[in-house]
Design a protein around this motif. Structure first.
Motif, PDB file in Angstrom:
ATOM      1  N   ALA A 148       0.856  -1.191   0.000  1.00  0.00           N
ATOM      2  CA  ALA A 148       0.000   0.000   0.000  1.00  0.00           C
ATOM      3  C   ALA A 148       0.891   1.241   0.000  1.00  0.00           C
ATOM      4  O   ALA A 148       2.060   1.185   0.372  1.00  0.00           O
ATOM      5  CB  ALA A 148      -0.899  -0.002   1.234  1.00  0.00           C
ATOM      6  N   MET A 149       0.303   2.336  -0.456  1.00  0.00           N
ATOM      7  CA  MET A 149       1.049   3.604  -0.540  1.00  0.00           C
ATOM      8  C   MET A 149       0.443   4.613   0.446  1.00  0.00           C
ATOM      9  O   MET A 149      -0.758   4.613   0.679  1.00  0.00           O
ATOM     10  CB  MET A 149       0.928   4.190  -1.946  1.00  0.00           C
ATOM     11  CG  MET A 149       1.617   3.378  -3.015  1.00  0.00           C
ATOM     12  SD  MET A 149       1.260   4.058  -4.646  1.00  0.00           S
ATOM     13  CE  MET A 149      -0.340   3.378  -4.959  1.00  0.00           C
ATOM     14  N   ASP A 150       1.321   5.481   0.905  1.00  0.00           N
ATOM     15  CA  ASP A 150       0.866   6.592   1.724  1.00  0.00           C
ATOM     16  C   ASP A 150       0.178   7.635   0.853  1.00  0.00           C
ATOM     17  O   ASP A 150       0.665   7.950  -0.229  1.00  0.00           O
ATOM     18  CB  ASP A 150       2.087   7.255   2.386  1.00  0.00           C
ATOM     19  CG  ASP A 150       1.918   7.357   3.890  1.00  0.00           C
ATOM     20  OD1 ASP A 150       0.777   7.204   4.366  1.00  0.00           O
ATOM     21  OD2 ASP A 150       2.933   7.584   4.567  1.00  0.00           O
ATOM     22  N   ARG A 151      -0.953   8.166   1.327  1.00  0.00           N
ATOM     23  CA  ARG A 151      -1.637   9.222   0.577  1.00  0.00           C
ATOM     24  C   ARG A 151      -1.161  10.586   1.042  1.00  0.00           C
ATOM     25  O   ARG A 151      -0.954  10.799   2.243  1.00  0.00           O
ATOM     26  CB  ARG A 151      -3.144   9.162   0.829  1.00  0.00           C
ATOM     27  CG  ARG A 151      -3.881   8.142   0.011  1.00  0.00           C
ATOM     28  CD  ARG A 151      -5.378   8.445   0.021  1.00  0.00           C
ATOM     29  NE  ARG A 151      -5.978   8.361   1.338  1.00  0.00           N
ATOM     30  CZ  ARG A 151      -6.493   7.250   1.858  1.00  0.00           C
ATOM     31  NH1 ARG A 151      -6.434   6.124   1.174  1.00  0.00           N
ATOM     32  NH2 ARG A 151      -7.053   7.252   3.053  1.00  0.00           N
ATOM     33  N   PRO A 152      -1.019  11.537   0.140  1.00  0.00           N
ATOM     34  CA  PRO A 152      -0.732  12.915   0.570  1.00  0.00           C
ATOM     35  C   PRO A 152      -1.946  13.505   1.292  1.00  0.00           C
ATOM     36  O   PRO A 152      -3.067  13.025   1.148  1.00  0.00           O
ATOM     37  CB  PRO A 152      -0.488  13.658  -0.748  1.00  0.00           C
ATOM     38  CG  PRO A 152      -0.333  12.622  -1.786  1.00  0.00           C
ATOM     39  CD  PRO A 152      -1.085  11.429  -1.310  1.00  0.00           C
TER      40      PRO A 152
END
Lengths: 930, 165
Positions: A278-282
């Motif tokens: 998963a990716m971090d969201r801004p």
């Protein structure tokens, strides 16, 4: 203060120093670094400029999710454009330059464009550059736009290796879930391929320092790798699964180092497990694009993998429970960390090229780095490539994999299971196909989405400079569909394809419209997941291999005879023999008419139709009646499509009662064979008809002209050409080999087609020339043959016919009126359209001026009133035999216009000609038996 | 008209083998290749090979489809429709390459999707941009391709061998 290298930690090799340059300055790094990590460790903050406003950009993420640091990189004379700094491994001697910036990213002259941002909002160029013509502005816009530029020099040996493989289970992602799944499946006996884009497996495990199943991350990873390999599983590191396609096909790009083309794996997997994390969201707030505002997960990755601390005084703005262990690790590494709650108020980043702090409501925090985490977004791209659906999880504030194809699986963070132990259990269960109950999630997140109407410039897409106001503008202009939003604002269309921007963009649109996020939906996820070089698809299919031509057995002989070779119907064939085309073609035509031409007709189709029903079958296939053809005889005929249009023409020979030989056009062999196979199985008994394409077994040499008979007679064939009537066939011998002699003519002169097995072609060619040369014979090419047949008015299908030509347009009317047996196209020949009086018919054209060769394609036009095309020239040559130009044309009601004078137009030129019969030479056919 | 002679390299010399890392490609010349079609051909020739069957010796049959085989070095047969079979000599119509060495299958996998785990009753498949008949012969691979496609196939095989190092 900004990033710095720690004295320990990370997966890099500190014992070696690598030197490189960035934007003209010298730096160092270590093996295991990326360009980005080495620059961050050296304190570099500005690594790029945004696309439109040329705003300064620092790193956002540590891997494929970074949209900001994009470089042109040169190494030992080889340069590659648009290399993502976060995924480009550092190599000693690299020279990197930020794209879209001059003279460098730190001081970009075009940075002044940002002053005009009020006038450069979404869609400004659609609205601005309209008058007087947008093409006037296009060159300047193009010059301003774009990222890296290619240097125009091809890299030697930059050829992608491409291979196919298969497996029972493809695991995409070598993090904890992927490794656990791959090991479980491999140990259960499945054939497993695990692919991960990092050179070192482990995924996000290095972001924290918690043990996994009682072991340190590196030790645990090593144990899984050893177990997978011991069980026969394969592991591909530095390999990105960049696309999933139908029927379980996965496309993988294996990085093989700088300036080496990646390797393409086309992997057919019976099951595919998406374990891509998963990716971090801004978080969307005012001036959130300042260099120094980074992803929390990215900073953790820089720390864990590269031993780089992103800043010294760090503010952390997070809305989720995953930040706590990272904060702890940052503090342990020596950073001063100030945690802030986004709920305190609207944040605003402070500073210019370098972050100086963050204002959150009334609270001001001085800091050099602001790490943000707006929640985790599962990396679901591959899931969507394969046609899987997405479900909205309100609990996790994210889209997670929903229903999908049976062969698709998802586990771990990619499946929304963000906690480690449940992710491992889920992955193992998925790999083994065993039931698994999803337990309660320890992950907590407070939704934090863009707030329409809030103050300041708030970036949604960092690379493409799409702000919250742009989204609001698009909504006001009714681009409310997320797909329209994307195209109008270019949100998500940058090199990172919206990995950081899409969730914020669609959440903003949802908020503007007052709709729930799942109702707005996502844009379409398409391969490739990350940018891959076009070369990856290219491979060895380059140069001559792009569209290889079929090659003649006699090509060496033709080249030795000075042939100019050209493509004709997918074959490389002799066009003419000699250094200059017109004189050679003239000489060849004259030789053929006065003595003999020797022509390589090997590509002519030789399709055998055999079986008890063969005669009825070919009678059905052909427009002409074939059933009455006697063995040893040949007949000219047409094959039609079901709509009555001409598909092919040629001769058919009956070799025996139940055996026919179809000599179709050279370029139509595959098409005719497919058509025969199709009809054989449709309305016929396929067990009583068989079709064999033997075209390439035989080489055919045509001898045509007044001396043809004498030349063939001089060969020791065992057959007497003098007794061979026109349109008959016999079999003889050429040495030990079988020889077919067909008396059939495409020139109007006596002609013999001599066919031998291809391996004997050179001997036959030599023998024919040896016999013919003393008689004045010479090789002739396709161009001379085209003239010879045009002199007789013989057509070439596709050249003298078009997509509307029926056989009666060419003067072959009897079968459609009298043939009683059914045949392909019969019904269509009886329609009103087929019987229209103004159908275009084949005619000849003769010009008054003997020096004017009509242009092929010239339109024949009506002479009075507004001009209208009533036909066109299909073939046109200067005839050396007749010493005047000749031409064939398709002309409305052509047969009724014979003798008429017609006007022609071609590229502004006006011409005139007289309509004649197609045959310009020997209409009585006396030469045929001369 | 354009003279494209220089755009196309002369056909390669197939008499010299291609060598790569762990693999050699050699042209072989069967004495005879015969296409035989009949509705019951697989009953008549039940030993016709598919993939990944292994051929041995000089004489064998390849299954092309349910009603067609390619007989290699079989008895000389009269062409035409005989005894319920359609027979054509195709000896010179198909060029035959033999691929030997530990990397033989790896080379072929550059051009077509093939695996010993994926059996097929037929040896026919598409590969390297052309129609192939591909099978195992003893410890090697053999492929038959349309003769006129031979130069292009040779060119692709050589390019892949170069890449394989």
């Amino acid at each position: 203060m900004s990033g710095r290298r720690l004295s320990q930690g990370g997966l890099i090799d500190r014992s070696r120093l690598l030197r490189f340059r960035f934007d003209g300055r010298d730096f160092t790094g270590h093996p295991g670094d990326t360009l980005a990590s080495a620059l961050l460790a050296s304190g570099v903050r500005v690594m790029g400029r945004s696309f439109k406003y040329h705003r300064p950009r620092g790193l956002w993420g540590a891997w494929f999710d970074d949209p900001n640091a994009v470089f042109n990189v040169r190494l030992r004379g080889d340069e590659l454009p648009n290399c993502p700094a976060t995924t480009t491994a550092l190599v000693d001697g690299m020279q990197a330059r930020a794209v879209n910036a001059w003279p460098n990213a730190e001081n970009d002259l075009k940075g002044g464009l940002d002053l005009f941002h009020r006038w450069l909002g979404a869609g400004f160029y659609y609205k601005t550059f309209m008058w007087p013509d947008w093409h006037l502005f296009e060159p300047s816009i193009r010059k301003m736009a774009g990222l890296g530029a290619v240097d125009g020099k091809a890299i030697d040996g930059y050829v992608a290796d491409q291979l196919h493989d298969d497996c029972d289970l493809l695991v995409a992602g070598g993090g904890a879930a992927g490794l656990a799944a791959a090991r479980a499946a491999a140990e259960a006996g499945y054939s497993v391929v695990l692919a991960d884009d990092h050179p070192t497996l482990g995924g996000s495990l290095y972001q924290g320092d918690e043990p996994i199943e009682g072991e340190e991350p590196q030790a645990w990873v090593a144990a899984q790798v050893a177990a997978i390999r011991a069980a026969g599983g394969r592991i591909l590191t530095s390999t990105t699964v960049f696309g999933l396609y139908d029927h379980g096909l996965a496309a993988l790009a294996e990085d093989r180092g700088f300036a080496r083309a990646p390797r393409l794996w086309r992997l057919r997997a019976r099951r595919t497990l998406v374990a891509t994390g998963a990716m971090d969201r801004p978080i969307t707030f005012a001036d959130n694009d300042r260099p120094g505002v980074m992803s929390l997960q990215g900073a953790a990755e820089f720390l864990g993998r590269y031993g780089v601390l992103a800043g010294q005084r760090i503010a952390v703005l997070s809305n989720n429970s995953h930040s706590a262990p990272i904060v702890a690790r940052l503090r342990a590494a020596g950073a001063e960390v100030i945690e802030a709650d986004p709920a305190e108020g609207a944040p605003r980043a402070l500073g210019g090229k370098r972050l100086s702090g963050v204002q959150i409501g009334a609270r001001k925090i001085d800091c050099d780095t602001l790490l943000v985490s707006g929640g985790l977004t599962p990396t679901v791209h591959l899931w969507r490539h394969a046609g899987g659906k997405l479900d909205w999880s309100a609990e996790k504030a994210a889209f997670v994999p929903g229903a999908g194809p049976d062969h698709m699986l998802a586990a771990g963070a990619a499946n929304g299971t963000f906690d480690l132990d449940p992710a491992l259990a889920e992955a193992r269960a998925a790999a083994l196909g065993t039931p698994h109950a999803t337990g309660a999630s320890g992950y907590r997140v407070r939704p934090l989405w863009p707030q329409p109407g809030s103050k300041g410039r708030q970036w949604i897409d960092f690379q493409h400079d799409v702000t919250l106001k742009d989204v609001e503008l698009a909504a006001r202009e009714n681009y409310v569909s997320v797909e329209h939003l994307k195209r109008y604002t270019t949100l998500g269309m940058a090199a990172d394809q919206g990995k950081t921007a899409n969730m914020a963009g669609l959440a903003a649109m949802a908020a503007i419209q007052g709709r729930p996020i799942p109702e707005v939906g996502t844009t379409t996820f398409r391969p490739p997941f990350v940018p891959v070089p076009m070369e990856l698809y290219h491979g060895t299919r380059r140069g001559q291999a792009v569209n290889p031509l079929k090659r003649l057995e006699l090509e060496p002989q033709h080249r030795a005879a000075g042939a100019a070779m050209g493509e004709y119907g997918g074959w490389l064939r002799p066009a003419w023999y000699g250094p200059e085309d017109q004189s050679a073609i003239t000489a060849e035509v004259q030789a053929a008419r006065q003595a003999a031409g020797v022509f390589d007709g090997s590509p002519l189709g030789k399709i055998e139709v055999m079986g008890p029903d063969a005669a009825a079958f070919v009678n059905f296939i052909y427009y002409n009646t074939i059933a009455t053809l006697e063995p040893g005889h040949i007949r000219y005929g047409f094959m039609l499509r079901e709509n009555g249009l001409i598909f092919d023409d040629g001769v058919i020979a009956r070799l025996a009662e139940d055996r026919f030989l179809i000599s179709c056009s050279s370029s139509h062999v595959a098409g005719v064979e497919a058509m025969l196979e199709s009809w054989r199985q449709d309305g016929n008994d396929p067990d009583r008809i068989f079709v064999h394409d033997t075209t390439q077994h035989w080489a055919t040499i045509t001898v045509t002209g007044p001396q043809a008979r004498a030349i063939v007679a001089a060969l020791d064939t065992g057959a007497d050409p003098a007794t061979l009537a026109h349109m008959t066939l016999t079999e003889g011998r050429f040495g030990d080999s079988p020889l077919r002699i067909a008396r059939v003519s495409f020139t109007g002169d006596a002609s013999f087609e001599l066919s031998v097995p291809a391996s004997r072609a050179a001997d036959l060619w030599q023998a024919v020339l040896a016999a013919g040369t003393p008689l004045g014979a010479r090789p002739i090419g396709l161009e001379a043959m085209s003239v010879l047949r045009a002199e007789k008015g013989f057509i070439m299908v596709g050249k003298d016919t078009d997509g509307e030509t029926m056989p009666h347009d060419l003067g072959f009317d009897v079968p459609r009126r009298k043939k009683k047996a059914a045949f392909v196209g019969d019904r269509a020949l009886q329609t009103e359209a087929a019987n229209a009086a103004d159908r275009r018919q084949l005619v000849g054209l003769r010009v008054a001026d003997s020096g004017t060769v009509l242009p092929t394609g010239a339109h024949i036009v009506t002479g009075d009133g507004p001009q209208r095309s009533i036909g066109f020239v299909t073939s046109s040559y200067f005839s050396p035999t007749l010493d005047r130009p000749i031409a064939l044309a398709l002309l409305e009601s052509g047969q009724q216009r014979i003798g008429d004078r017609v006007q022609l137009r071609h590229l502004g030129q006006s011409l005139s000609a007289t309509v004649t019969a197609p045959c310009a030479l020997d209409p009585e056919g006396e030469r045929l038996n001369a | 008209m354009r003279d494209d002679s220089q755009s196309w390299a002369p056909p390669p010399d197939h008499s010299q083998p291609l060598h790569g890392a762990g693999v050699t490609v050699t042209r072989i010349l069967p004495v005879r290749q015969t296409l035989i079609s009949a509705p019951d051909i697989l009953t008549r020739q039940p030993a016709a090979l598919g993939w990944p069957d292994v051929a041995t010796g000089d004489r064998y049959s390849l299954c092309l489809r349910r009603d067609r085989v390619l007989e290699i070095n079989g008895p000389e047969r009269a062409a035409g429709w005989h005894d319920g079979q359609a027979i054509s000599d195709i000896t010179d119509g198909l060029i035959v390459f033999e691929i030997a060495g530990a990397a033989a299958l790896a080379l072929i996998q550059r051009g077509t999707e093939i695996s010993e785990r994926q059996p097929s009753r037929s040896v026919q498949r598409l590969g390297f941009g052309t129609e192939l008949m591909l099978y195992r012969w003893e410890d090697r691979l053999r492929l038959h391709a349309p003769r006129a496609d031979g130069p292009a196939l040779w060119h692709r095989l050589k390019a892949h061998l170069d890449l394989m190092g």
